[in-house]
Design an enzyme around this catalytic site. Structure first.
Site, PDB file in Angstrom:
ATOM      1  N   ASP A  31       0.858  -1.184   0.000  1.00  0.00           N
ATOM      2  CA  ASP A  31       0.000   0.000   0.000  1.00  0.00           C
ATOM      3  C   ASP A  31       0.891   1.231   0.000  1.00  0.00           C
ATOM      4  OD1 ASP A  31      -1.763   2.167   0.873  1.00  0.00           O
ATOM      5  OD2 ASP A  31      -3.160   0.609   1.485  1.00  0.00           O
ATOM      6  N   ILE A  32       0.586   2.212  -0.827  1.00  0.00           N
ATOM      7  CA  ILE A  32       1.420   3.419  -0.888  1.00  0.00           C
ATOM      8  C   ILE A  32       1.146   4.361   0.282  1.00  0.00           C
ATOM      9  CG2 ILE A  32       1.761   3.310  -3.377  1.00  0.00           C
ATOM     10  CD1 ILE A  32      -0.241   5.676  -3.592  1.00  0.00           C
ATOM     11  N   HIS A  95     -10.345  -5.023  -2.684  1.00  0.00           N
ATOM     12  CA  HIS A  95      -8.977  -5.119  -2.179  1.00  0.00           C
ATOM     13  C   HIS A  95      -9.016  -5.398  -0.683  1.00  0.00           C
ATOM     14  CE1 HIS A  95     -10.077  -0.830  -2.113  1.00  0.00           C
ATOM     15  NE2 HIS A  95      -9.194  -0.641  -1.145  1.00  0.00           N
ATOM     16  N   HIS A  97      -6.860  -5.409   2.766  1.00  0.00           N
ATOM     17  CA  HIS A  97      -5.701  -4.871   3.467  1.00  0.00           C
ATOM     18  C   HIS A  97      -5.169  -5.944   4.408  1.00  0.00           C
ATOM     19  CE1 HIS A  97      -6.491  -0.575   2.444  1.00  0.00           C
ATOM     20  NE2 HIS A  97      -7.721  -1.047   2.297  1.00  0.00           N
TER      21      HIS A  97
END
Length: 135
Positions: A31-32, A95, A97
């Site tokens: 993750d950015i 998505h 996490h």
């Protein structure tokens, strides 16, 4: 694939990512805007908005990738727990996490709630990617 979806573009390689693991059906990448170092997103390569849109076989394939990433993060970062969350309010592509957790609220992330979470430096993401992939 959806041409206007950022995660479909990541899957196609049009947008670079720090890929941790990839198979025929899923892609996992850092993750950015990580809650903690190693925070990884696991996505199906096909464009789907919700986990409820998956049939049982594809759900199990996705969750197997999540389990593998969770094991990798647990081994590499030795957190107290590895948390898993599905939010999806920001990007309409399913998505998951997968987050190394050291404190109870890491998965609910005070950083998100207080607005103190910052985009990670690309060099630090590359270092974390290499660390996770190292033997």
């Amino acid at each position: 694939m959806n041409n206007s979806c950022i995660f479909c573009s990541v899957t196609k390689g049009d947008i670079p990512s720090n890929t941790i693991m990839e198979n025929d059906w899923t892609k996992s990448f850092l993750d950015i805007r990580p809650i903690n170092p190693g925070h990884t997103l696991v996505i199906p390569k096909m464009h789907v908005n919700s986990i409820h849109d998956l049939n049982e076989e594809n759900y199990l394939r996705l969750m197997e990738s999540v389990r593998q990433i969770s094991s990798i993060l647990h081994e590499k970062f030795t957190p107290r727990k590895v948390g898993i969350a599905i939010a999806g309010f920001d990007i309409e592509h399913l998505h998951i996490h997968v987050v190394p957790m050291y404190r109870y609220h890491d998965i609910t992330s005070e950083k998100y709630l207080t607005g103190t979470i910052l985009e990670a430096d690309p060099n630090s993401l590359k270092e974390i990617e290499e660390f996770i992939k190292s033997e």
